[in-house]
Design a protein around this motif. Structure first.
Motif, PDB file in Angstrom:
ATOM      1  N   THR A 114       4.674   1.580   1.597  1.00 10.62           N
ATOM      2  CA  THR A 114       4.977   0.230   2.064  1.00 10.62           C
ATOM      3  C   THR A 114       4.522   0.082   3.504  1.00 10.62           C
ATOM      4  O   THR A 114       4.837   0.927   4.350  1.00 10.62           O
TER       5      THR A 114
ATOM      6  N   PHE B 283       4.416  -2.731   6.686  1.00  9.35           N
ATOM      7  CA  PHE B 283       4.813  -4.012   7.259  1.00  9.35           C
ATOM      8  C   PHE B 283       3.754  -4.370   8.291  1.00  9.35           C
ATOM      9  O   PHE B 283       3.444  -3.560   9.176  1.00  9.35           O
TER      10      PHE B 283
ATOM     11  N   ARG C 275       4.504  -7.885   3.851  1.00  6.44           N
ATOM     12  CA  ARG C 275       4.888  -6.584   3.279  1.00  6.44           C
ATOM     13  C   ARG C 275       3.835  -6.273   2.237  1.00  6.44           C
ATOM     14  O   ARG C 275       3.600  -7.058   1.314  1.00  6.44           O
TER      15      ARG C 275
ATOM     16  N   SER D 281       2.857  -1.158  10.464  1.00  8.13           N
ATOM     17  CA  SER D 281       3.904  -0.138  10.539  1.00  8.13           C
ATOM     18  C   SER D 281       4.145   0.386   9.131  1.00  8.13           C
ATOM     19  O   SER D 281       4.443  -0.391   8.221  1.00  8.13           O
ATOM     20  N   PHE D 282       4.029   1.692   8.980  1.00 13.02           N
ATOM     21  CA  PHE D 282       4.222   2.324   7.671  1.00 13.02           C
ATOM     22  C   PHE D 282       5.678   2.737   7.523  1.00 13.02           C
ATOM     23  O   PHE D 282       6.225   3.405   8.402  1.00 13.02           O
ATOM     24  N   ALA D 283       6.296   2.333   6.435  1.00 14.11           N
ATOM     25  CA  ALA D 283       7.687   2.711   6.169  1.00 14.11           C
ATOM     26  C   ALA D 283       7.732   4.196   5.823  1.00 14.11           C
ATOM     27  O   ALA D 283       6.995   4.658   4.952  1.00 14.11           O
TER      28      ALA D 283
ATOM     29  N   GLU E 226      10.776   5.777   5.052  1.00 16.84           N
ATOM     30  CA  GLU E 226      11.818   5.964   4.045  1.00 16.84           C
ATOM     31  C   GLU E 226      12.466   4.616   3.771  1.00 16.84           C
ATOM     32  O   GLU E 226      12.754   3.864   4.694  1.00 16.84           O
ATOM     33  N   GLN E 227      12.675   4.326   2.505  1.00 14.04           N
ATOM     34  CA  GLN E 227      13.394   3.111   2.134  1.00 14.04           C
ATOM     35  C   GLN E 227      14.880   3.453   2.079  1.00 14.04           C
ATOM     36  O   GLN E 227      15.299   4.252   1.256  1.00 14.04           O
TER      37      GLN E 227
ATOM     38  N   TYR F  96      17.249  -1.291  -0.446  1.00 15.75           N
ATOM     39  CA  TYR F  96      16.407  -2.303  -1.057  1.00 15.75           C
ATOM     40  C   TYR F  96      17.215  -2.960  -2.161  1.00 15.75           C
ATOM     41  O   TYR F  96      17.801  -2.263  -2.995  1.00 15.75           O
TER      42      TYR F  96
END
Length: 154
Positions: free
Chosen positions: A64, A66, A107, A135-137, A139-140, A143
């Motif tokens: 993911t 952003f 996103r 910006s790379f996620a 850890e989620q 959600y």
């Protein structure tokens, strides 16, 4: 919208495939009035659609990103063109016009950085942008598609 409608919506947010008879029993109605309420909620646009939620990793889009975008263009012609560009990219799953430092927030879901780079190049090749910040996620943490219903007015 009364408390029964809220119970129906809460139940459908958990599982929209629940049979009407089971949904009705869960909210204290019989099947026919429950089904009428669901139909009314759909007709009123409260229920926009019913979908299946997929596991991004299992369909190879586990990364993911952003992306905040700034532009010096703020006219309707540019906005229509930019909207057409962004909405045509399937990896962009959310797209917002913002207040504050960024003009737009995206996103994007992709399998890897190379796939993101292809999306990035589509964005910068398709229009004039002042700044693109990615910006790379890592850890989620949370959600959900479940909306809080305690704010819904009767």
């Amino acid at each position: 919208m009364d408390n029964v409608d809220k119970k129906i919506l809460d139940s459908l947010q958990d599982d929209c495939t629940v049979p009407v008879a089971e949904l009705a029993a869960n909210v204290g109605l019989t099947a026919t009035p429950c089904w009428r309420r669901v139909q009314r909620l759909e007709e009123d646009g409260v229920i926009r659609k019913r979908v299946a939620l997929l596991d991004p990793g299992k369909v190879n889009v586990g990364v993911t990103v952003f992306v905040t975008i700034r532009t010096s263009h703020h006219d309707m012609k540019w906005l229509r063109s930019f909207t057409a560009l962004v909405t045509a990219i399937p990896e962009v799953v959310e797209f917002y016009r913002m207040s504050g430092q960024a003009d737009y927030l995206l996103r994007i879901v992709v399998p890897d950085i190379a796939a993101y780079d292809r999306v990035y190049k589509q964005l910068i090749n398709g229009t004039d942008l002042s700044d693109v910040t990615s910006s790379f996620a890592m850890e989620q943490i949370k959600y959900t598609t479940r909306l809080p219903l305690h704010h819904a007015v009767a």
